[in-house]
Each structure stands twice: as C-alpha cells, then as structure tokens.
Design a protein around this motif. Structure first.
Motif, mmCIF file in Angstrom:
data_model
loop_
_atom_site.group_PDB
_atom_site.id
_atom_site.type_symbol
_atom_site.label_atom_id
_atom_site.label_comp_id
_atom_site.label_asym_id
_atom_site.label_seq_id
_atom_site.Cartn_x
_atom_site.Cartn_y
_atom_site.Cartn_z
ATOM 1 N N MET A 1 2.794 14.801 -23.794
ATOM 2 C CA MET A 1 1.461 14.449 -24.280
ATOM 3 C C MET A 1 1.108 13.037 -23.820
ATOM 4 O O MET A 1 1.907 12.131 -23.927
ATOM 5 C CB MET A 1 1.470 14.515 -25.813
ATOM 6 N N ASN A 2 -0.105 12.902 -23.299
ATOM 7 C CA ASN A 2 -0.482 11.616 -22.739
ATOM 8 C C ASN A 2 -1.829 11.184 -23.304
ATOM 9 O O ASN A 2 -2.838 11.122 -22.627
ATOM 10 C CB ASN A 2 -0.542 11.751 -21.207
ATOM 11 N N GLN A 3 -1.848 10.923 -24.601
ATOM 12 C CA GLN A 3 -3.098 10.556 -25.246
ATOM 13 C C GLN A 3 -3.123 9.071 -25.512
ATOM 14 O O GLN A 3 -2.271 8.540 -26.211
ATOM 15 C CB GLN A 3 -3.256 11.307 -26.572
ATOM 16 N N LEU A 5 -5.087 5.661 -26.966
ATOM 17 C CA LEU A 5 -6.122 5.166 -27.861
ATOM 18 C C LEU A 5 -6.317 3.676 -27.628
ATOM 19 O O LEU A 5 -5.342 2.936 -27.488
ATOM 20 C CB LEU A 5 -5.759 5.405 -29.323
ATOM 21 N N GLU A 9 -2.810 1.198 -34.014
ATOM 22 C CA GLU A 9 -2.637 1.990 -35.225
ATOM 23 C C GLU A 9 -3.031 1.238 -36.491
ATOM 24 O O GLU A 9 -3.696 1.787 -37.369
ATOM 25 C CB GLU A 9 -1.172 2.442 -35.316
ATOM 26 N N ASP A 10 -2.631 -0.044 -36.593
ATOM 27 C CA ASP A 10 -2.937 -0.759 -37.836
ATOM 28 C C ASP A 10 -4.438 -0.929 -38.032
ATOM 29 O O ASP A 10 -4.922 -0.926 -39.162
ATOM 30 C CB ASP A 10 -2.203 -2.121 -37.890
ATOM 31 N N LEU A 12 -6.751 1.296 -36.825
ATOM 32 C CA LEU A 12 -7.262 2.629 -37.171
ATOM 33 C C LEU A 12 -6.984 2.985 -38.636
ATOM 34 O O LEU A 12 -7.797 3.606 -39.301
ATOM 35 C CB LEU A 12 -6.650 3.682 -36.245
ATOM 36 N N MET A 13 -5.812 2.557 -39.122
ATOM 37 C CA MET A 13 -5.453 2.898 -40.497
ATOM 38 C C MET A 13 -6.169 2.020 -41.522
ATOM 39 O O MET A 13 -6.125 2.304 -42.707
ATOM 40 C CB MET A 13 -3.933 2.820 -40.693
ATOM 41 N N PRO A 18 -11.239 6.895 -39.301
ATOM 42 C CA PRO A 18 -10.740 6.565 -37.961
ATOM 43 C C PRO A 18 -11.012 7.664 -36.940
ATOM 44 O O PRO A 18 -11.074 7.400 -35.743
ATOM 45 C CB PRO A 18 -9.237 6.368 -38.179
ATOM 46 N N GLU A 19 -11.215 8.890 -37.409
ATOM 47 C CA GLU A 19 -11.424 9.990 -36.456
ATOM 48 C C GLU A 19 -12.716 9.829 -35.658
ATOM 49 O O GLU A 19 -12.916 10.492 -34.647
ATOM 50 C CB GLU A 19 -11.386 11.355 -37.161
ATOM 51 N N ILE A 22 -11.418 8.491 -31.991
ATOM 52 C CA ILE A 22 -10.240 8.985 -31.263
ATOM 53 C C ILE A 22 -10.580 9.872 -30.060
ATOM 54 O O ILE A 22 -9.722 10.146 -29.237
ATOM 55 C CB ILE A 22 -9.275 9.747 -32.201
ATOM 56 N N HIS A 24 -11.013 12.985 -27.615
ATOM 57 C CA HIS A 24 -10.142 14.160 -27.456
ATOM 58 C C HIS A 24 -10.650 15.394 -28.195
ATOM 59 O O HIS A 24 -9.863 16.248 -28.594
ATOM 60 C CB HIS A 24 -8.704 13.844 -27.910
ATOM 61 N N PRO A 253 -17.017 18.284 -32.297
ATOM 62 C CA PRO A 253 -16.349 17.168 -32.973
ATOM 63 C C PRO A 253 -15.422 17.658 -34.086
ATOM 64 O O PRO A 253 -15.605 18.757 -34.602
ATOM 65 C CB PRO A 253 -17.504 16.373 -33.582
ATOM 66 N N TYR A 254 -14.456 16.816 -34.438
ATOM 67 C CA TYR A 254 -13.599 17.119 -35.582
ATOM 68 C C TYR A 254 -14.330 16.793 -36.877
ATOM 69 O O TYR A 254 -14.246 17.498 -37.859
ATOM 70 C CB TYR A 254 -12.305 16.302 -35.531
ATOM 71 N N MET A 255 -15.028 15.661 -36.849
ATOM 72 C CA MET A 255 -15.766 15.226 -38.032
ATOM 73 C C MET A 255 -16.951 16.123 -38.256
ATOM 74 O O MET A 255 -17.504 16.674 -37.317
ATOM 75 C CB MET A 255 -16.346 13.839 -37.766
#
Lengths: 622, 224
Positions: A1-3, A5, A9-10, A12-13, A18-19, A22, A24, A253-255
């Motif tokens: 996997m080659n994703q 961002l 991470e800190d 995004l959290m 955060p979605e 991202i 993808h 979209p996911y959202m």
C-alpha cells in the motif's frame, strides 16, 4: 500500500472530521506523475463537503483526466481549525489526490460560485505559498485561473488571477494546455504565455486591461494594453450537450456531503426571463440533453457510484421537453433498485403532484413554491410568469394529494417595491391557508391543519440582469421590510399556521458590493483577508465590522456599489464581457420592469435577446 | 439469509468514522449485483449491522458486520465481488452464512484484541507489563458525564503481552456493558511508571473481535 498524506497523524487526530483531507475516495483518479506533462489543481474555495457536492467540478475533473498528458487533482479550503494549525506549523496546502503541495502544480483552477468566497481564494493561495497578487508570481507558481458564475464580473478579484475563463469549461481548455506546453518547452516567459492565452476565445487576462475611472469613480473606459487582444470577450459554450464530457464515474466521498447523490444535469439555460436572475441570463440559450443520453447515464452513474439517491439538475426542470418520460423512467428504474428520487425545481401541477406522491413520504415532506413576490404587480415587474391562481391551484392539488406542509420563497427589496407588495406576501400565505380549509373537509385533514412557512431573502442586483441598473436597499431598509412582513403576517386571519423566517442583512450588503464591484475592491478584499476574514459565506465567521473598517481604511464607499442610482448609459465594470444577451435587451427589460410589463419566455416567442448568434439550442430548434 | 462478513481496514481509511464507513459499505454493495434485503417503507435501507464501532484513527485486521441477503445468493462469491469494489486499504476476508439461531454480531461481542505501537518514544518494559499482571488491582479514575468513578482496570483485561519497547498486545472487554478503550488501558499502564500518556502517542490496530462460545471461551466472531 502506497498511500501518502500531507498532514501528519497528530494534526489529523487533533482536528474535526479528518476524513475531509485524506482523499483516496472511490473513483478518484491517480496517475503516474512522471508520465504526464501538466498537473492541474481544481479548487472549490470552501469546505470539502460543500465543494465535493459541485457537479461542474466533477465534469471538468473527468474532462482533464481524459487528457492523457494531464492529471487533474482537487483542492478545498481547510476548515478554520486546520487553517489555524497550518499557519502555526507552516504546513503548505496540498492536492487531495497526490497530497503534493499545490505550488508544484502547473495550474490552479478556482471555481467562483458565490461572491462570499473571495477571501477563501486568498486563503488557498496563501496556504499554498503562492503570491496573492498575480503579477508577483513566477514560473515557480502555478497559473491561477478562475471560472464559474462570478467570473461574469471578475473585476473585484482581478488582481489575484492570471486568467479568467469566461463561460463553459468544456470547450477551450485543451487549447490553453497546448499553448502552455509549447511555451514551457520553448522557455518562454510567464508574461509571453499569458499574452498568447489572452488571444484564445473566452480567456480574460486582467493584467492586459486597465480600467480608467471618471472623477465620480464610475467607469470611463476599459482600456486594452495590447492591440491584438479582444476588446470584448465572448463567453464560451457547449453547443451540443450530448457530444461533450459527462463523468460516468464521479467521485464517491466517504463523508456525507451536501449532495450525497447522483446528479443528472438535464439541460443548461432557462427559457424564462426572470429579471432578478443571473443564471437565467448567463447560461442562455437553453440546450437540452437527449432523453436517451440521460436514461443511459442514470443507470451507469447509479451502478458506478452506489449512491442511494438520484436528483435532476437544471434551472427549471419542468421546462425540459421530455420531463414526464424521464421521470416515469426513473420512477420505474429506481423503485426496482431501491433508489430515492429527488425532484427539485419542478413546477407544482397535476403531473408533479402525481409524481411526488410516488416518490415522497407525504406526511414528512413539504411542497415548495417560489412566487418570489407577494403581489401580482411585483411578480410582473420581476417577470415571474406565475399568477396567484396558478399558486392556489397548485397548492389545492397538493392538499388533495395529502400534503399539509407548504414552503414559500419570497424576496424583499425588489425594485419599485411598495408597501402593498410587502403586504401581498402575507395575504398570499393567508389565501393559501384559506384554500386548504376550503378544499379539504374537516374529517379528511390529515394533521388537522395546514402549515405554511414563508421565507424571505434580500434582493441583490447582479450583473447581466435587467436589474443591474437597480438601487439595492440598505441594511436598515431590509430589516424594516422584514419587520413589516412579520407584522402583516401576524395580522392575517390564519396567522397561527404561518411561520415566517428571514435571512440576515449584513452579508447581503457585502454580497451586493462584490456583485457589481470594480477593480478598486481588490485592495479591500486583500485587507479584509489580512485582518482575518475567511469563510464569509458562513454567518458564524462573517466579520461585518472588520469589512466596514477595511472600506474606511481604503477610502472606498461601499454604498457606491449598492444604493447608488445608475444611469441608463453607465459603463459597467463587466461590460467588456459578452454573455450573449445584449445590454440593449437588458435595458429594454429594465424599462419594461418599470412599467410592470411581462415578457414572453423563449419557448413562446423569441424576444431577440442576442444569444441567437451562438446558433444552438432553443435558438435554432424551435 | 444472514451473512457475516469479516474485513480489515488499514491506511488512510482509518480516519473515516464509523457512520460514514457503514455508508461506504452500503454503497459498495450497491455497486455489486449482490441482492441485499431492504427494510420496508418510503426510504428503504439495507439491513446491515456492524459488530463494534472502530474509533477514528484505529486500524483493524478483524472487523465484522452482518447483512441480510436473498436466499438464492452464492455466498462463496461475496469476497471477490466486494473486493472488486473496495478502496485501497480495506479488504473483505471472509463471508459465511450465519447459523439459524446465531446471535447478531453486535450482541455477541465479548472482547477485542489490539496491538498498540508507540510511534514516538518507547515507554514499554517487560518489568512494567509484569508489574501490571502481578498487581491484584490497578485502579483507574474514569471521568463520566455525571462525575468520576474508580474502576479496577484488571477486571476488563483478559490478556496483556510485551512485544517490544514500543509494542504490546492486549485483549480487553469489548462487550456493551464493559467495553474498555485501549487508550484507557495505556493511560493506566503508563501511570504505574509515572508517565503521562500525552507524551507517548501511539497507533492502535484491532487484531480481532471475539465472542464467547458455549464453553465460555473467547473465539473470533466468525467461528461457530
């Protein structure tokens, strides 16, 4: 996997949703960046869930990515929480696909859907480390190009753009990209490239034009700084909507975004000439997609997205020639697939009431009317071809079908408005309520009573409409008129079943300034941004006081743009653009409005607006 | 018939929240030709129920949901059909027909195993884990809506193993009555060593989700 961002991470959290950032998503396009020549970032300068809902970007994204030498990616405004962190940590804005810095792109295309996004444009540029002023950019920066409805008056934001593309995006981008490739290959300067671009039809390169003002700051002349570029820029448009790009695999979209559904664009343009409406003028002439094309696309799009709802998009769906056949097809097809159908902008008549009964839960849904004005006189002034009888008949049909909730949209502050027109809003609501009690016997009233919601917005004159000459109301006028509306509603017999809501007036004033603004406003926008204004379209972030302060400091009177009386022969800042509809026609319509005379729609009779010169759509297929 | 699907979730999709991820799977089903059973009414929806929500930022090797499909469907093809529709990072691992009287996924969850990886500084020692295991009680003050409550963390921990200075394996209560968040355990553990969890950011990967079998042993949700 080659994703990859861009955001750690800190970060995004620590932010909301955060979605949003991202990428993808399903159907997002990835390309090998070593095998392409042009990287195009397509930006909607608002938050992801708004921007992701825009059909125009999906169409252009599909078009660009069909070009083998081009990779089109997306960019949105970071929400205020991330905006703050990016500034603190000096993080640069990225594209959603590759997550690479926006500054590495060849082009940054920005869609201009509403005036209140102007400070967000500066946010996008700033977070990307691109100089805000176009003439300060070098080949280290992308070519910043704007398009969409607000580019029909690009002057307030002219300083921030290298190019504006006037009209529909499907026609001239290939040419622009080819010239760009050639220029880069030959090591030409940015200025040379833009000079060539300015000769492509539809392209406006602001640095090669210069406004000259009279002493009173009205426009004296709009001067060309090069001889062989067009003095007037004619809008671009697609002549055959079946022979053009339309995505078969839009991004999912996911959202949950605002438009979480398949959107089927059935036609462009509008046959009606409502005098307040800019979209009705700038997208003329009416061009329809064929019924076969739409049936086929509906199936493919549902299959490729997995969406559970489909919606039709146009300015007035009831005017589509094959609307009944299309809707009946969708009902049959979608019921099988358990897909919901959303039918906005349908006129309320026997057909639409029958259709809605099949696709909506009557108990929960409401029917919407847009009379726009309360009195017949005012509806004639705005050329809204709708009588009180039409509205009452439509409402009675709906009541008999089982609906009890009705929503009505009106505008306050329309030209030549008088007290009776405001009172007319209340009377119309009351008459609709009375029609319910008359048409539906007591024992058949589902919820016992009818419920009417009247909503008013404040009228803002827009360029390329007959009302471009009109005086806009002040904030005080607006609030006063809203109070009057409320008072008149309260004094109706059926006032208990009528709810009244109105929009804020502060934002309307700024929108009015920008809509008919000139190039002098660039410095006000820049100052407002530097003083922290972004997301002006979101009332919770709109800083009216800061804006007023900026006008003051720049020595610019905002009322010059809003409440000033304009002469018939005034040269407007947008007059160097040609949307097809002639200024002579608009002026005729302005005069007819003053006399409350209606004008026929394009299907009934050609009124010679000027778009026949495009030789397509309804202008030739009558 | 009801089918139980097992899948893994890695990569950037860990930022997609639970509700949106449910919608993601519903749309994925609609892109296949699998005949899913819908509820009745004006806005029919798929009958899908997830075993245990996965927190934002958490990856997983063992997620489950139940879905009702037409009895004629060939469940052997589900893994392939769904994987053709997955985003990179999500993989459908198994699809089995649920036995007649099986409890639904959500109700049967008893425990979940996680791998915790501290990605900045490494706070773990074998001694610390041993200290945790040997202590009869490890008290932890839990903040709730109404105030504070002291619990014995050890009541909710079924297994804890040292893997490296950065890494440990835990198996904790995930039932609806006694769910223990991995972050709570990490906090309690580091407190034993007078360390503040805020200084030690970590990744969480759910390894699997478990139910209790007839002998009260923990078995993965897809084992009958």
């Amino acid at each position: 996997m080659n994703q990859k961002l861009a955001l750690p991470e800190d970060v995004l959290m620590s932010i909301e949703k955060p979605e949003r950032y991202i990428g993808h998503e399903i159907n997002a396009v990835f390309k090998d960046k070593d095998k392409i020549d042009i990287r195009f970032a397509m930006c909607f300068p608002d938050v992801y869930e708004i921007g992701m809902s825009h059909l125009g970007i999906q169409i252009l994204y599909d078009m660009f990515n069909k070009f083998e030498d081009t990779w089109c990616e997306r960019v949105y405004s970071p929400w205020v929480d991330l905006d703050k962190i990016m500034r603190e940590k000096n993080l640069s804005l990225f594209t959603w696909e590759s997550q690479d810095p926006v500054r590495e792109m060849d082009f940054l295309g920005i869609t201009l859907q509403y005036e209140m996004c102007y400070t967000n444009i500066l946010q996008i540029l700033d977070l990307s480390n691109i100089p805000l002023i176009a003439t300060e950019r070098t080949w280290e920066d992308p070519i910043v190009i704007g398009g969409g409805p607000c580019s029909y008056n690009p002057e307030p934001i002219a300083d921030f753009f290298d190019i504006f593309y006037i009209g529909e995006g499907e026609t001239r981008y290939r040419e622009l990209l080819d010239i760009y490739k050639e220029s880069r290959k030959n090591n030409e300067s940015r200025e040379d490239f833009l000079y060539k671009a300015a000769k492509i039809p539809g392209m406006y390169v602001p640095r090669f034009y210069e406004p000259v003002y009279n002493e009173d700051f009205t426009l004296k002349e709009f001067r060309r700084l090069k001889d062989d570029i067009p003095a007037t820029i004619v809008k671009e448009l697609v002549t055959d909507l079946d022979e053009t790009y339309y995505p078969e695999k839009p991004i999912v979209p996911y959202m949950k975004v605002t438009q979480d559904r398949v959107v089927l664009e059935i036609m462009r343009g509008c046959i009606r000439g409502c005098r307040f409406c800019q979209a009705g003028q700038i997208y003329k002439p009416v061009r329809e997609r064929s019924i076969e094309f739409l049936k086929q696309r509906a199936e493919t799009l549902l299959k490729n997205t997995g969406h559970e709802e489909i919606s039709l998009s146009s300015l007035s769906s009831s005017d589509y020639s094959h609307i009944e056949e299309l809707v009946n097809f969708l009902i049959e097809d979608c019921t099988k697939k358990k897909v919901n159908i959303a039918l906005p902008s349908l006129r309320i008549d026997q057909f639409s009431v029958d259709v809605m009964e099949k696709v909506q839960d009557i108990k929960k849904s409401s029917l919407t009317f847009a009379p726009e004005a309360g009195s017949q006189r005012m509806r004639d002034i705005i050329n809204k071809g709708l009588t009180e009888e039409d509205i009452i008949n439509g409402a009675v049909l709906a009541f008999k079908g089982g609906w009890t909730k009705v929503k009505l949209y009106f505008m306050l502050g329309l030209p030549f408005e008088e007290e009776e027109d405001i009172e007319g809003i209340a009377k119309l609501c009351n008459n609709i309520a009375a029609a319910f009690y008359e048409a539906i016997p007591k024992e058949k009233r589902v919820n016992g009573k009818v419920s009417i919601t009247a909503s008013t917005s404040f009228f803002i004159p827009k360029p390329f409409t007959p009302f471009q000459w009109a005086k806009m109301n002040t904030k005080e006028d607006f609030i006063d008129k809203a109070e009057h509306t409320k008072h008149y509603i309260m004094s109706q017999l059926n006032q208990k079943v009528i709810r009244y809501i109105w929009h804020e007036a502060d934002v309307s004033m700024l929108e009015g300034v920008m809509a008919r603004g000139d190039r002098r406003l660039s410095k006000v926008i820049l100052m407002a941004y530097k003083k922290g204004c972004i997301y002006d379209a979101w009332s919770e972030y709109y800083k009216h006081d800061v804006w007023l302060e900026c006008f003051e400091e720049c020595g610019i009177d905002p009322f010059f743009y809003t409440t000033r009386e304009r002469k018939d022969d005034e040269l407007f800042p947008w007059d160097f653009l040609d949307c097809g509809v002639s200024k002579a026609h608009l002026l005729r319509e302005w005069k007819k409005a003053q006399a409350a005379i209606v004008t026929d729609n394009c299907k009934k009779r050609c009124v010679g607006c000027g778009t026949a010169k495009f030789d397509c759509g309804l202008c030739i297929n009558r | 018939m009801k089918v139980r699907i097992k899948f893994s979730k890695h990569g950037v999709l860990k930022y997609v929240g639970h509700l949106d991820f449910m919608r993601y799977f519903q749309k994925a089903f609609r892109r296949t030709d699998i005949d899913v059973v819908y509820s009745k009414g004006f806005s029919p929806h798929m009958i899908i129920s997830f075993a245990q929500p996965l927190g934002v930022g958490v990856e997983s090797d063992g997620e489950y949901f139940d879905v009702e499909v037409n009895d004629n469907e060939n469940v052997d093809l589900f893994v392939q059909k769904l994987n053709e529709q997955m985003a990179e990072g999500v993989e459908v691992l198994e699809a089995i027909v649920l036995p007649e009287k099986a409890e639904n996924a959500m109700a049967s969850v008893a425990a979940a195993a996680y791998e915790i990886e501290f990605y900045k500084d490494a706070p773990l020692t074998e001694k610390l884990i041993k200290q945790f295991i040997d202590s009869p009680t490890v008290e932890y003050v839990k903040k709730t809506k109404t105030g504070e409550r002291t619990i014995n963390i050890k009541d909710f921990v079924f297994d804890i193993r040292y893997l490296s200075m950065r890494c440990m394996y835990i198996c904790v209560d995930a039932s609806s009555g006694g769910n223990l968040k991995p972050a709570t355990l990490c906090d309690a553990l580091l407190k034993l060593d007078n360390k503040n969890i805020e200084d030690y950011p970590f990744h969480v990967t759910r390894k699997d989700t478990y139910k209790r079998n007839e002998n009260s042993e923990l078995v993965p949700l897809n084992k009958f």
